[in-house]
Design an enzyme around this catalytic site. Structure first.
Site, PDB file in Angstrom:
ATOM      1  N   SER A   1     -44.363 -59.153  22.632  1.00  0.00           N
ATOM      2  CA  SER A   1     -43.796 -60.478  22.421  1.00  0.00           C
ATOM      3  C   SER A   1     -42.337 -60.416  22.028  1.00  0.00           C
ATOM      4  O   SER A   1     -41.666 -61.433  22.018  1.00  0.00           O
ATOM      5  CB  SER A   1     -44.587 -61.214  21.344  1.00  0.00           C
ATOM      6  OG  SER A   1     -45.089 -60.323  20.396  1.00  0.00           O
TER       7      SER A   1
ATOM      8  N   HIS B   1     -46.617 -61.810  29.125  1.00  0.00           N
ATOM      9  CA  HIS B   1     -46.808 -62.242  27.736  1.00  0.00           C
ATOM     10  C   HIS B   1     -47.696 -63.485  27.654  1.00  0.00           C
ATOM     11  O   HIS B   1     -47.297 -64.569  28.068  1.00  0.00           O
ATOM     12  CB  HIS B   1     -45.427 -62.524  27.111  1.00  0.00           C
ATOM     13  CG  HIS B   1     -45.494 -62.955  25.682  1.00  0.00           C
ATOM     14  ND1 HIS B   1     -44.707 -63.945  25.158  1.00  0.00           N
ATOM     15  CD2 HIS B   1     -46.292 -62.528  24.659  1.00  0.00           C
ATOM     16  CE1 HIS B   1     -45.005 -64.105  23.887  1.00  0.00           C
ATOM     17  NE2 HIS B   1     -45.953 -63.260  23.557  1.00  0.00           N
TER      18      HIS B   1
ATOM     19  N   GLU C   1     -45.463 -65.733  30.097  1.00  0.00           N
ATOM     20  CA  GLU C   1     -44.064 -65.376  30.357  1.00  0.00           C
ATOM     21  C   GLU C   1     -44.057 -64.043  31.109  1.00  0.00           C
ATOM     22  O   GLU C   1     -44.630 -63.058  30.635  1.00  0.00           O
ATOM     23  CB  GLU C   1     -43.285 -65.241  29.047  1.00  0.00           C
ATOM     24  CG  GLU C   1     -43.042 -66.576  28.361  1.00  0.00           C
ATOM     25  CD  GLU C   1     -42.320 -66.443  27.026  1.00  0.00           C
ATOM     26  OE1 GLU C   1     -41.490 -67.313  26.726  1.00  0.00           O
ATOM     27  OE2 GLU C   1     -42.593 -65.494  26.272  1.00  0.00           O
TER      28      GLU C   1
HETATM   29  N1  3HC Z   1     -60.617 -68.395  21.876  1.00  0.00           N
HETATM   30  C1  3HC Z   1     -61.125 -69.128  22.891  1.00  0.00           C
HETATM   31  N2  3HC Z   1     -61.126 -70.474  22.892  1.00  0.00           N
HETATM   32  C2  3HC Z   1     -60.646 -71.108  21.789  1.00  0.00           C
HETATM   33  C3  3HC Z   1     -60.122 -70.404  20.697  1.00  0.00           C
HETATM   34  C4  3HC Z   1     -60.115 -68.980  20.763  1.00  0.00           C
HETATM   35  N3  3HC Z   1     -59.610 -68.220  19.783  1.00  0.00           N
HETATM   36  N4  3HC Z   1     -59.705 -71.303  19.761  1.00  0.00           N
HETATM   37  C5  3HC Z   1     -59.970 -72.513  20.262  1.00  0.00           C
HETATM   38  N5  3HC Z   1     -60.526 -72.398  21.470  1.00  0.00           N
HETATM   39  C6  3HC Z   1     -60.947 -73.492  22.361  1.00  0.00           C
HETATM   40  C7  3HC Z   1     -62.118 -74.235  21.789  1.00  0.00           C
HETATM   41  O1  3HC Z   1     -63.342 -73.602  22.159  1.00  0.00           O
HETATM   42  C8  3HC Z   1     -61.961 -75.593  22.433  1.00  0.00           C
HETATM   43  O2  3HC Z   1     -62.429 -75.519  23.767  1.00  0.00           O
HETATM   44  P1  3HC Z   1     -63.084 -76.830  24.485  1.00  0.00           P
HETATM   45  O3  3HC Z   1     -62.027 -77.885  24.499  1.00  0.00           O
HETATM   46  O4  3HC Z   1     -63.412 -76.301  25.862  1.00  0.00           O
HETATM   47  O5  3HC Z   1     -64.264 -77.175  23.646  1.00  0.00           O
HETATM   48  C9  3HC Z   1     -60.442 -75.780  22.512  1.00  0.00           C
HETATM   49  O6  3HC Z   1     -59.873 -74.458  22.415  1.00  0.00           O
HETATM   50  C10 3HC Z   1     -59.917 -76.618  21.366  1.00  0.00           C
HETATM   51  O7  3HC Z   1     -60.331 -75.997  20.163  1.00  0.00           O
HETATM   52  P2  3HC Z   1     -60.837 -76.774  18.871  1.00  0.00           P
HETATM   53  O8  3HC Z   1     -61.449 -78.079  19.283  1.00  0.00           O
HETATM   54  O9  3HC Z   1     -61.651 -75.850  18.048  1.00  0.00           O
HETATM   55  O10 3HC Z   1     -59.545 -76.998  17.994  1.00  0.00           O
HETATM   56  P3  3HC Z   1     -58.176 -77.684  18.350  1.00  0.00           P
HETATM   57  O11 3HC Z   1     -58.307 -78.845  19.264  1.00  0.00           O
HETATM   58  O12 3HC Z   1     -57.555 -77.868  17.022  1.00  0.00           O
HETATM   59  O13 3HC Z   1     -57.371 -76.560  19.151  1.00  0.00           O
HETATM   60  C11 3HC Z   1     -55.909 -74.727  19.267  1.00  0.00           C
HETATM   61  C12 3HC Z   1     -57.185 -75.280  18.651  1.00  0.00           C
HETATM   62  C13 3HC Z   1     -56.093 -74.564  20.773  1.00  0.00           C
HETATM   63  C14 3HC Z   1     -55.666 -73.361  18.633  1.00  0.00           C
HETATM   64  C15 3HC Z   1     -54.750 -75.737  18.971  1.00  0.00           C
HETATM   65  O14 3HC Z   1     -54.688 -76.007  17.606  1.00  0.00           O
HETATM   66  C16 3HC Z   1     -53.405 -75.235  19.414  1.00  0.00           C
HETATM   67  O15 3HC Z   1     -53.024 -75.343  20.568  1.00  0.00           O
HETATM   68  N6  3HC Z   1     -52.613 -74.666  18.455  1.00  0.00           N
HETATM   69  C17 3HC Z   1     -51.295 -74.129  18.735  1.00  0.00           C
HETATM   70  C18 3HC Z   1     -51.427 -72.720  19.266  1.00  0.00           C
HETATM   71  C19 3HC Z   1     -50.089 -72.105  19.603  1.00  0.00           C
HETATM   72  O16 3HC Z   1     -49.024 -72.648  19.366  1.00  0.00           O
HETATM   73  N7  3HC Z   1     -50.146 -70.881  20.128  1.00  0.00           N
HETATM   74  C20 3HC Z   1     -48.974 -70.101  20.431  1.00  0.00           C
HETATM   75  C21 3HC Z   1     -48.670 -69.172  19.290  1.00  0.00           C
HETATM   76  S1  3HC Z   1     -47.268 -68.153  19.599  1.00  0.00           S
HETATM   77  C22 3HC Z   1     -47.898 -66.860  20.480  1.00  0.00           C
HETATM   78  O17 3HC Z   1     -49.073 -66.740  20.737  1.00  0.00           O
HETATM   79  C23 3HC Z   1     -46.914 -65.857  20.913  1.00  0.00           C
HETATM   80  C24 3HC Z   1     -47.275 -64.497  20.399  1.00  0.00           C
HETATM   81  O18 3HC Z   1     -46.339 -63.583  20.905  1.00  0.00           O
HETATM   82  C25 3HC Z   1     -47.324 -64.437  18.912  1.00  0.00           C
END
Ligand code: 3HC
Length: 294
Positions: A121, A142, A154
């Site tokens: 990342s 990524h 990415e």
């Molecule tokens: N694995 C698989 N599926 C997952 C999951 C996981 N770890 N976490 C959530 N999900 C799925 C759920 O099963 C659900 O699926 P469905 O709609 O088919 O039932 C869906 O995602 C929505 O989950 P929830 O209803 O439990 O919860 P939310 O609606 O609050 O969504 C979230 C959770 C998707 C994590 C949302 O809060 C989100 O988009 N958060 C922001 C995440 C983000 O910004 N990520 C980028 C981080 S930076 C990065 O990754 C870069 C790296 O280099 C560090």
């Protein structure tokens, strides 16, 4: 010349690696999932099983589809299992010497036309690529956390990545149902370069006792429409991973103060408060990967 990508390897089955395995297997692509030790392999396998079982429980997958997904994934300790894959994605911790060692090993084991990809990342894909005898077939791919949910990939090309390798990876992302953006090799690429200064600033506010964790997160969720507040997001990413990304971006990106990790982040890493994966970060969780308690 474009290659057929039928089987992929994934090296490292932490949060990202296990998620990437799931993405491929759910898209009908065979996966060889590799770790260096049996215990880590078991943990990665448990993450995959937990995620797929949740999808079955929610009615998003049938039990037959679950069985087909598991049948596509082979688990192995050691790199030799990757000798016949068409592409490998490495997803081990963000440490350059470790990744360089792994790429030298992948170069030795994988067939000559295999693409070697890193999910880094923030590290330099170019510096990783020169550990191999085929830097033109090394590329950054990524994914974002949680990989099965987030739509973006990415694609990072270095000055020597071959055009056909970029095209093959773009075609692969389309098969995965992901949207890709293609960029040059620069610390943090697009998303992390923009995101991590903001996350660091949120921790700085908390550290200065300017606002509570709940208020900081509520402000960004309810005021700015983000799915998660910055502190809950850091718990999801992993505090150790966030620290490594900030530290690398600070050093590689001309020591921009916005990326100098706030001391509290390092203290949390030292104390083992790594976020959801250890059950405690800025918030406390029922268990690794489960919902927030306090
Ligand atoms: N694995 C698989 N599926 C997952 C999951 C996981 N770890 N976490 C959530 N999900 C799925 C759920 O099963 C659900 O699926 P469905 O709609 O088919 O039932 C869906 O995602 C929505 O989950 P929830 O209803 O439990 O919860 P939310 O609606 O609050 O969504 C979230 C959770 C998707 C994590 C949302 O809060 C989100 O988009 N958060 C922001 C995440 C983000 O910004 N990520 C980028 C981080 S930076 C990065 O990754 C870069 C790296 O280099 C560090």
């Amino acid at each position: 010349m474009s290659r057929e990508i039928n089987t992929v390897g994934v090296v490292g089955l932490g949060t990202m690696g296990a998620g990437i395995v799931e993405v491929f297997a759910r898209s009908g692509i065979d996966v060889v999932a590799v770790e260096v030790a049996e215990a880590a392999l078991d943990r990665g396998q448990a993450t995959l099983v937990g995620s797929i079982d949740r999808a079955v429980a929610k009615g998003k997958l049938t039990p037959e589809e679950r069985d087909e997904i598991f049948a596509r994934v082979g688990f192995a300790v050691g790199f030799e299992a990757l000798h016949d894959v068409d592409l490998v994605i490495e997803a081990v911790p963000e440490q350059l010497p470790l990744k360089q060692r792994i790429f030298a090993e992948l170069d030795r084991v994988c067939k000559p036309d295999a693409i070697l990809a890193t999910n880094t990342s923030s590290l330099s894909v170019t510096e990783i690529s020169v550990a191999t005898s085929r830097p033109n077939q090394v590329i950054g791919v990524h994914f974002f956390n949680p990989a099965p949910v987030m739509k973006l990939v990415e694609i990072v090309r270095t000055v020597v990545t071959a055009a056909d390798v970029v095209a093959d990876v773009e075609a692969l992302c389309a098969r995965l149902g992901k949207t890709d953006v293609t960029i040059n090799d620069r610390a943090g690429f697009i998303a992390n370069a923009l995101l991590f200064g903001y996350l660091n600033q949120a921790v700085s506010m908390l550290e200065a006792r300017y606002a509570t964790r709940e208020d900081i997160d509520a402000a960004m969720r309810l005021g700015c429409g983000l799915p998660m507040g910055p502190l809950a997001l850091m718990d999801l990413i992993g505090i150790d991973t966030a620290y490594e990304i900030l530290d690398t971006m600070y050093r590689r990106g001309g020591r921009d103060r916005r990326h100098a990790p706030v001391p509290l982040i390092k203290q949390m890493v030292t104390a083992g408060l790594l976020g959801r994966k250890t059950g405690r970060g800025f918030y406390t969780y029922e268990g690794p990967g489960s919902p927030k308690v306090v």
